[in-house]
Design a protein around this motif. Structure first.
Motif: not given
Length: 322
Positions: A307-321
């Protein structure tokens, strides 16, 4: 370099031959351990073990978007730390492979393996932003544990479609685009809130936007693929920014025809537009509330009712090849 290869044998286009070719190719370049997943959540457990290990430099996920999501949630179980956590590499083995394709990786596992080896030899990588969901304080969903997503999430209509597809897959049906399209139609027919939505978007410092019948959260663009056609719900969404949201206030037959056509003809420069559209770009945090429990999906994985969801954008979170 030491790497862990996580293989989902149930992924749509993953085969024993593909796995063996990948293992042989990677083992020629690094010290490799390959593990085949045996239960839902196993890839998450393996990702966590890799994060807690002192000698694993890279985790390679062979499977679909669900496998990638589990590995990412395992790697980031204690939070993002790109400089010290193992990097992630993806070899697509699912039916859609949105995350891999959004990174401009080949959609064929053998070609993707070749691209991965080239990237490792040349030291190519990027640090991407991710989305994080959590329970909203003061609501019934307050205790829901946080969960990461890589490319999109949705509360309501699209999550209902995902849930229907998962039910068919549990009965042994193969995941195909035709199956998805049939479930879109069936979800629409059975949608009780398609003419007046029950979702409200709240973000700090802004007036709430209510009566949304559909809400799609994007961490990158395109939103998804229909065969080889990319679909852009939020064309500006990027791994280098915060989160985008696309919402619709009506899912009537006329609205669906109009906005469905716009989605099918969307491009990196132009997404759906009109009086019933709500679009927000590069958000750090916001909350979606619903008057009734609605299905939630992340990266194409149905996660039950919220019924309720909080969304957060986290920059530079993971290294990807890449």
């Amino acid at each position: 370099m030491r790497a862990l290869l996580v293989v989902n044998p149930a992924a749509t286009t993953t085969s024993a031959r593909t796995r063996d070719v990948l293992i042989h190719a990677l083992a020629s370049e690094m010290k490799l351990e390959a593990v085949t997943t045996e239960y839902r959540g196993h890839a998450r457990d393996l990702g966590r073990q890799a994060a807690e290990s002192d000698d694993i430099d890279l985790v390679v996920a062979l499977g679909g978007d669900g496998t990638v999501n589990e590995v990412v949630n395992g790697l980031l179980h204690a939070g993002p730390d790109p400089e010290h956590l193992p990097g992630l590499a993806v070899v697509p083995g699912g039916s859609t492979n949105v995350f891999a394709r959004a990174l401009d990786l080949p959609n064929h596992p053998v070609e993707a393996t070749g691209a991965l080896l080239d990237a490792l030899r040349e030291g190519r990588e990027r640090t991407v932003g991710l989305g994080l969901t959590s329970g909203t304080p003061g609501t019934d969903d307050e205790s829901v544990p946080p969960r990461w997503f890589t490319f999109n999430a949705g509360l309501g209509f699209d999550a209902g479609v995902v849930g229907r597809v998962e039910q068919h897959r549990e009965r042994g049906r193969k995941s195909t685009h035709a199956l998805y399209m049939r479930q879109v139609v069936r979800q629409l027919i059975g949608e009780p809130h398609r003419l007046r939505g029950v979702i409200t978007l709240e973000q700090p410092g802004e007036e709430p936007v209510g009566d949304l019948a559909l809400s799609i959260v994007s961490n990158t663009s395109p939103w998804t693929f229909l065969g080889n056609r990319p679909i852009y719900a939020s064309p500006k969404a990027s791994f280098d920014t915060g989160l985008d949201i696309f919402g619709l206030k009506r899912l009537s037959a006329s609205a669906l025809a109009r906005y469905g056509t716009q989605l099918l003809t969307s491009s990196p420069e132009r997404g759906p537009r009109g009086g019933h559209v709500t679009a927000r770009h590069d958000l750090t945090q916001f909350t979606l509330h619903s008057k009734v429990p609605l299905p939630l999906q992340m990266d194409g994985d149905h996660l039950g009712l919220r019924t309720s969801v909080t969304f957060t954008g986290v920059r530079r979170a993971l290294r990807v090849i890449v």
